[in-house]
Design a protein around this motif. Structure first.
Motif, PDB file in Angstrom:
ATOM      1  N   ALA A 159       1.413   6.406  -7.394  1.00  0.00           N
ATOM      2  CA  ALA A 159       0.138   7.518  -7.385  1.00  0.00           C
ATOM      3  C   ALA A 159       0.552   8.948  -7.021  1.00  0.00           C
ATOM      4  O   ALA A 159       0.390   9.586  -8.186  1.00  0.00           O
ATOM      5  N   PHE A 160       2.229   9.892  -6.187  1.00  0.00           N
ATOM      6  CA  PHE A 160       1.960  10.247  -5.365  1.00  0.00           C
ATOM      7  C   PHE A 160       2.798  10.903  -6.657  1.00  0.00           C
ATOM      8  O   PHE A 160       2.553  11.986  -7.199  1.00  0.00           O
ATOM      9  N   THR A 161       3.818  10.338  -7.460  1.00  0.00           N
ATOM     10  CA  THR A 161       4.200  10.800  -8.515  1.00  0.00           C
ATOM     11  C   THR A 161       4.011  10.801  -9.901  1.00  0.00           C
ATOM     12  O   THR A 161       4.032  11.607 -10.158  1.00  0.00           O
ATOM     13  N   TYR A 162       2.644  10.258 -10.107  1.00  0.00           N
ATOM     14  CA  TYR A 162       2.037  10.061 -11.056  1.00  0.00           C
ATOM     15  C   TYR A 162       1.459  11.844 -11.014  1.00  0.00           C
ATOM     16  O   TYR A 162       1.493  11.594 -12.299  1.00  0.00           O
ATOM     17  N   GLU A 195      -5.791  11.091   1.354  1.00  0.00           N
ATOM     18  CA  GLU A 195      -5.592  12.294   1.968  1.00  0.00           C
ATOM     19  C   GLU A 195      -4.092  13.423   2.259  1.00  0.00           C
ATOM     20  O   GLU A 195      -3.702  13.715   2.815  1.00  0.00           O
ATOM     21  N   ASP A 196      -4.479  12.193   3.126  1.00  0.00           N
ATOM     22  CA  ASP A 196      -3.275  11.953   4.365  1.00  0.00           C
ATOM     23  C   ASP A 196      -1.999  11.600   3.733  1.00  0.00           C
ATOM     24  O   ASP A 196      -0.757  11.729   4.512  1.00  0.00           O
ATOM     25  N   ALA A 197      -2.370  10.238   2.862  1.00  0.00           N
ATOM     26  CA  ALA A 197      -0.519   9.609   2.429  1.00  0.00           C
ATOM     27  C   ALA A 197      -0.494  11.247   1.632  1.00  0.00           C
ATOM     28  O   ALA A 197       1.234  11.049   1.155  1.00  0.00           O
ATOM     29  N   VAL A 198      -1.437  11.686   0.154  1.00  0.00           N
ATOM     30  CA  VAL A 198      -0.714  12.974   0.268  1.00  0.00           C
ATOM     31  C   VAL A 198      -0.659  14.208   0.609  1.00  0.00           C
ATOM     32  O   VAL A 198       1.494  14.271   0.151  1.00  0.00           O
ATOM     33  N   ALA A 199      -0.690  14.339   1.570  1.00  0.00           N
ATOM     34  CA  ALA A 199       0.046  15.311   2.829  1.00  0.00           C
ATOM     35  C   ALA A 199       1.385  14.918   3.191  1.00  0.00           C
ATOM     36  O   ALA A 199       2.255  15.323   3.484  1.00  0.00           O
ATOM     37  N   ALA A 214       0.661  -1.281   0.304  1.00  0.00           N
ATOM     38  CA  ALA A 214       0.524   0.037  -0.442  1.00  0.00           C
ATOM     39  C   ALA A 214       0.563   1.553   0.008  1.00  0.00           C
ATOM     40  O   ALA A 214       0.413   1.716  -0.543  1.00  0.00           O
ATOM     41  N   GLN A 215       1.825   1.019   0.583  1.00  0.00           N
ATOM     42  CA  GLN A 215       2.603   1.899   1.057  1.00  0.00           C
ATOM     43  C   GLN A 215       3.772   2.725  -0.481  1.00  0.00           C
ATOM     44  O   GLN A 215       3.071   3.446  -1.195  1.00  0.00           O
ATOM     45  N   LEU A 216       4.052   1.352  -1.291  1.00  0.00           N
ATOM     46  CA  LEU A 216       4.332   1.645  -2.584  1.00  0.00           C
ATOM     47  C   LEU A 216       3.484   2.257  -3.533  1.00  0.00           C
ATOM     48  O   LEU A 216       4.024   3.060  -4.083  1.00  0.00           O
ATOM     49  N   SER A 217       2.865   1.907  -3.615  1.00  0.00           N
ATOM     50  CA  SER A 217       1.283   2.463  -4.096  1.00  0.00           C
ATOM     51  C   SER A 217       0.725   3.689  -4.232  1.00  0.00           C
ATOM     52  O   SER A 217       1.070   4.873  -5.074  1.00  0.00           O
ATOM     53  N   ASP A 218       0.856   3.981  -3.088  1.00  0.00           N
ATOM     54  CA  ASP A 218       0.905   5.324  -2.343  1.00  0.00           C
ATOM     55  C   ASP A 218       2.012   6.655  -3.331  1.00  0.00           C
ATOM     56  O   ASP A 218       1.883   6.975  -4.417  1.00  0.00           O
ATOM     57  N   ILE A 219       2.724   5.836  -3.107  1.00  0.00           N
ATOM     58  CA  ILE A 219       4.623   6.269  -3.984  1.00  0.00           C
ATOM     59  C   ILE A 219       4.401   6.911  -4.887  1.00  0.00           C
ATOM     60  O   ILE A 219       4.566   7.984  -6.070  1.00  0.00           O
TER      61      ILE A 219
END
Length: 552
Positions: free
Chosen positions: A116-119, A510-514, A109-114
């Motif tokens: 998505a944030f990169t994109y 949004e917490d992951a984005v922040a 999940a953390q790798l997925s967040d990274i």
């Protein structure tokens, strides 16, 4: 909203589970004793605390599939100081890093967040979906990674220039996945106490990790067979170089019909110059001293590459290795180093803390390049390497290991392939089946700990690949190239676009984005602080760094 998985997904081969996750298989008496001990309640529960970390590389490419010429996006923070997003050898080669976790789903999940944030921060660029690169136009088209003006940043860039001069920059566009693995500290305490608490605990842990490493090197070919996903590549990667690959019918791809992972062969991270390094992992002393000597002894072949003359650093030094990381191996012993500390100094200080598996291809068939099923099997595999008898190695053992790995890289799916074993030639399928059977009780223990059958199902998936090579990722790459009438580049581009849509449509908490945005901003501040506090010249910085090797 998650993107739909389109027609690129392959569901043609349903997998049946093994007959029973608790089936008894013949084990050596030593391995049986180890598995029995691991099944004791306290030890078994510690299997739920295995530490994992993932380092995944991906090239940034343009919408036409060419290597990005853009600098590392500032919105992603500082590649020097960001804890989750950095670059590897090329400015265009992103590296995503997850923190140590005992939870597989959390790590993914953390790798997925990274991703998505990169994109969200690379405009229309794509992340390349395979290990072998996109279209490259020679060394001049491959930008070397830069990290700022600080001494540590200059060292990182000079090291990469050195790699380009020594091996060519094209190699710097190959992507891979590094999988970090560690047993919980309490496990080591119990094992140490059970053997009478000999010597220091850190030395005991180091010796056991070396046991694991020796077994891993004996059996790494199995991982390459099961998960290799680079049997073909774009001809631009080998422009002007001699090779033995075959041309596809349309001439737009190079491949070997039974190859598994060309990335792990002589086209990728190997070096003829390094072939003389004899590192057998029988002891940490051997490992440290061999690499220390390679780092501190001039190598005539590199003498003409500038290494500080008139401030020109085209490499860090003229030794066989500039630093430890230049030694290429499918597995490394690791310890987190202090600021400014060499990796060998860290190992000498505290012993081995974890191991880093480096032979994992980026799979185009998974959005993250790997998935939970693969991680589960890798855990089983690594535990088997830890528990099985681990004989000392010698030059002949090393020769056999190299020959077997090379054979599986180039011919792993050849039904006539025979590997070298202690008691003579052995068919890959027979040896692989025997290893899988030895691993089955370990899978059963992990199922019990996690109250699941996922580990046994992963074992069944691997057994099916052994029985039918067409189920391997490498076979699927070549099959889809053939059935879809696509050269390697077009197939990889299709998957890159597919997963780009997936991540761009993925709902990101949004917490992951922040959190990621805050880390990006903070990393830029940390880089500026490092640059502002440098108080010695780059030449003195290097002298101080290399002086550590004389103290080992």
């Amino acid at each position: 909203m998650r993107a739909r998985i389109g027609p690129l997904e392959d569901r043609r081969h349903p997998i049946a589970p093994l007959s029973s996750p608790h089936k008894e298989f013949p084990l050596s008496s030593f391995l049986q004793a180890q598995v029995t001990q691991l099944a004791q309640p306290e030890r078994k529960q510690l299997l739920g605390q295995i530490g994992r970390g993932i380092e995944k590389e991906s090239l940034r490419v343009s919408t036409s599939g060419k290597l990005s010429q853009q600098p590392h996006p500032q919105a992603l923070g500082s590649a020097l100081t960001h804890g989750s997003i950095t670059t590897d050898y090329s400015e265009a080669l992103l590296e995503f890093i997850t923190p140590v976790s005992a939870d597989i789903d959390q790590s993914l999940a953390q790798l997925s967040d990274i991703h998505a944030f990169t994109y969200r921060n690379i405009d229309e660029e794509l992340l390349w979906s395979t290990s072998m690169p996109c279209v490259v136009g020679g060394d001049d088209s491959i930008p070397v990674a830069r990290y700022g003006s600080s001494n540590v940043a200059q060292m990182k860039t000079a090291y990469r220039y050195g790699l380009g001069h020594r091996y060519g920059r094209a190699m710097q566009t190959i992507a891979g996945i590094h999988y970090n693995f560690s047993m919980p500290h309490r496990y080591w305490e119990l094992e140490w106490e059970a053997t009478g608490s000999p010597g220091k605990l850190k030395h005991f842990i180091t010796e056991r990790y070396l046991d694991l490493i020796r077994n891993f090197r004996r059996h790494a070919w199995l991982l390459v067979y099961l998960y290799g996903a680079s049997p073909a590549l774009c001809p631009s990667f080998l422009q002007g170089r001699e090779h033995t690959l075959e041309k596809s019918d349309d001439g737009n791809s190079l491949y070997l019909p039974y190859a598994t992972s060309l990335r792990m062969g002589d086209l990728g991270y190997t070096s003829n110059a390094q072939s003389g390094l004899s590192i057998c992992y029988n002891s940490l002393d051997n490992y440290v001293e061999t690499l220390r000597t390679a780092i501190t002894t001039p190598h005539a072949e590199y003498a003409d590459i500038a290494h500080g003359e008139n401030g020109d650093y085209q490499q860090l030094n003229d030794s066989l290795l500039q630093i430890e990381n230049e030694f290429y191996s499918p597995i490394r012993p690791k310890r987190v180093a202090n600021s400014g500390e060499t990796p060998l100094s860290a190992l000498r200080r505290g012993g081995i803390q974890y191991i880093e598996v480096r032979c994992v291809d980026v799979s185009p068939f998974a959005p993250l390049g790997l998935d939970a099923e693969q991680i589960r099997f890798m855990d089983i595999f690594l535990l088997h390497c830890l528990l099985a008898p681990s004989d000392a190695c010698n030059e002949n053992v090393q020769r056999i290991q190299t020959a077997n790995l090379t054979a599986v890289v180039n011919r792993g799916r050849d039904p006539e392939l025979m590997l070298e074993c202690d008691d003579g030639p052995r068919a890959l399928s027979d040896w692989a089946q025997a290893l899988l059977e030895e691993m089955q009780p370990i899978a059963a223990l992990l199922d019990d700990v996690h109250e699941t059958v996922d580990y046994s199902e992963s074992m069944a998936t691997q057994q099916a690949k052994v029985e039918d090579p067409e189920l391997t990722p490498s076979a699927r790459v070549l099959r889809e190239m053939r059935e879809k009438n696509l050269p390697f580049f077009r197939l990889a581009m299709a998957y890159s676009q597919h997963w780009a849509q997936y991540f761009r449509e993925l709902e990101l908490d949004e917490d992951a984005v922040a959190r990621l945005q805050q880390e990006a901003d903070a990393s830029l501040v940390r880089q500026a602080e490092i640059e502002a506090t440098d108080d010695i010249s780059f030449e003195q910085y290097l002298r101080n760094f290399y002086a550590q090797y004389q103290l080992l």
